[in-house]
Design a protein around this motif. Structure first.
Motif, PDB file in Angstrom:
ATOM      1  N   GLY A  74      53.449  61.698  22.689  1.00  4.74           N
ATOM      2  CA  GLY A  74      52.474  62.287  23.052  1.00  4.74           C
ATOM      3  C   GLY A  74      52.024  63.425  22.704  1.00  4.74           C
ATOM      4  N   SER A 110      48.956  66.991  22.056  1.00  4.71           N
ATOM      5  CA  SER A 110      47.418  67.796  22.178  1.00  4.71           C
ATOM      6  C   SER A 110      46.879  67.592  21.214  1.00  4.71           C
ATOM      7  CB  SER A 110      48.148  69.150  22.220  1.00  4.71           C
ATOM      8  OG  SER A 110      48.890  69.148  24.079  1.00  4.71           O
ATOM      9  N   ARG A 153      48.967  55.237  33.647  1.00 10.55           N
ATOM     10  CA  ARG A 153      48.601  57.033  33.262  1.00 10.55           C
ATOM     11  C   ARG A 153      48.053  57.579  34.273  1.00 10.55           C
ATOM     12  NH1 ARG A 153      43.238  57.385  29.316  1.00 10.55           N
ATOM     13  NH2 ARG A 153      41.923  56.017  30.936  1.00 10.55           N
ATOM     14  N   PRO A 178      45.909  64.758  35.836  1.00 15.48           N
ATOM     15  CA  PRO A 178      45.730  65.732  36.572  1.00 15.48           C
ATOM     16  C   PRO A 178      45.577  66.099  37.964  1.00 15.48           C
ATOM     17  CG  PRO A 178      45.539  66.666  34.408  1.00 15.48           C
ATOM     18  CD  PRO A 178      45.542  65.385  34.473  1.00 15.48           C
ATOM     19  N   THR A 190      43.701  62.840  28.840  1.00 18.60           N
ATOM     20  CA  THR A 190      44.223  63.339  29.371  1.00 18.60           C
ATOM     21  C   THR A 190      44.825  63.150  30.723  1.00 18.60           C
ATOM     22  OG1 THR A 190      43.029  65.428  28.471  1.00 18.60           O
ATOM     23  CG2 THR A 190      45.205  65.986  30.255  1.00 18.60           C
ATOM     24  N   VAL A 200      49.651  62.092  31.947  1.00 22.56           N
ATOM     25  CA  VAL A 200      50.849  61.968  31.429  1.00 22.56           C
ATOM     26  C   VAL A 200      50.925  60.302  31.457  1.00 22.56           C
ATOM     27  CG1 VAL A 200      53.087  62.184  32.678  1.00 22.56           C
ATOM     28  CG2 VAL A 200      52.095  63.870  32.935  1.00 22.56           C
ATOM     29  N   TYR A 201      51.435  60.018  29.982  1.00 22.29           N
ATOM     30  CA  TYR A 201      51.816  58.378  30.296  1.00 22.29           C
ATOM     31  C   TYR A 201      52.965  57.479  30.101  1.00 22.29           C
ATOM     32  CZ  TYR A 201      46.104  59.004  28.809  1.00 22.29           C
ATOM     33  OH  TYR A 201      45.124  58.322  28.418  1.00 22.29           O
ATOM     34  N   GLY A 203      57.286  59.125  30.801  1.00 25.59           N
ATOM     35  CA  GLY A 203      56.256  59.632  30.642  1.00 25.59           C
ATOM     36  C   GLY A 203      56.338  60.399  29.718  1.00 25.59           C
ATOM     37  N   THR A 204      54.518  60.743  29.062  1.00 25.29           N
ATOM     38  CA  THR A 204      54.640  61.255  27.824  1.00 25.29           C
ATOM     39  C   THR A 204      53.663  62.341  27.943  1.00 25.29           C
ATOM     40  OG1 THR A 204      54.975  61.840  25.583  1.00 25.29           O
ATOM     41  CG2 THR A 204      54.350  59.181  26.321  1.00 25.29           C
ATOM     42  N   GLN A 205      53.176  62.894  27.744  1.00 25.67           N
ATOM     43  CA  GLN A 205      52.189  63.968  28.486  1.00 25.67           C
ATOM     44  C   GLN A 205      50.989  63.871  27.203  1.00 25.67           C
ATOM     45  OE1 GLN A 205      50.868  65.922  30.549  1.00 25.67           O
ATOM     46  NE2 GLN A 205      49.164  66.291  29.885  1.00 25.67           N
ATOM     47  N   THR A 234      47.213  65.547  26.075  1.00 25.60           N
ATOM     48  CA  THR A 234      46.279  66.621  26.136  1.00 25.60           C
ATOM     49  C   THR A 234      45.305  66.311  25.297  1.00 25.60           C
ATOM     50  OG1 THR A 234      47.663  67.564  27.276  1.00 25.60           O
ATOM     51  CG2 THR A 234      46.075  68.867  26.607  1.00 25.60           C
TER      52      THR A 234
END
Length: 123
Positions: free
Chosen positions: A8, A10, A37, A40, A90, A92-93, A116-118, A120
């Protein structure tokens, strides 16, 4: 079974990312790996999945044509190549392992989950 998701980050809209999910443990009977996923403030949702045994893949409508799920048997790793990313991607996957015969979009059919991996995506 343990799953370790990574990759993950940005990025800007239109960019690409590749997520990895390394599967370890009782891998001799792994069946389906799903990518979910959680945006937010929203529920966890299915994105894509692959049947480890026959390679069949399935995508939710919003990512079809942009995301590609694949596997590397030798590395016990499943990938999620995400192209043309959008701000609405966007989230968390998570990768998850399910002892089912088909790629299910239902979280409760998956038995083990990675951390999980973010991801963005900014506009």
């Amino acid at each position: 079974v343990q799953l370790q998701a990574s990759g993950g980050g940005s990025v800007q809209a239109g960019d690409s990312l590749r997520l990895s999910c390394v599967v370890s443990g009782r891998t001799y009977d792994k069946n389906v790996i799903g990518w979910f996923r959680q945006p937010p403030g929203k529920e966890r949702e299915f994105a894509a999945g692959i049947n480890w045994n026959d390679g069949n893949t399935y995508y939710t409508h919003s990512v079809r044509g942009r995301f590609i799920v694949s596997k590397d048997n030798a590395k016990n790793t499943v990938y999620l190549q995400m192209n043309s990313l959008r701000p609405e991607d966007t989230a968390v996957y998570y990768c998850a392992w399910g002892y089912v015969d088909y790629v299910s979009s239902l979280p409760y059919e998956y038995d083990y989950w990675g951390q999980g991996t973010q991801v963005t995506v900014s506009s």
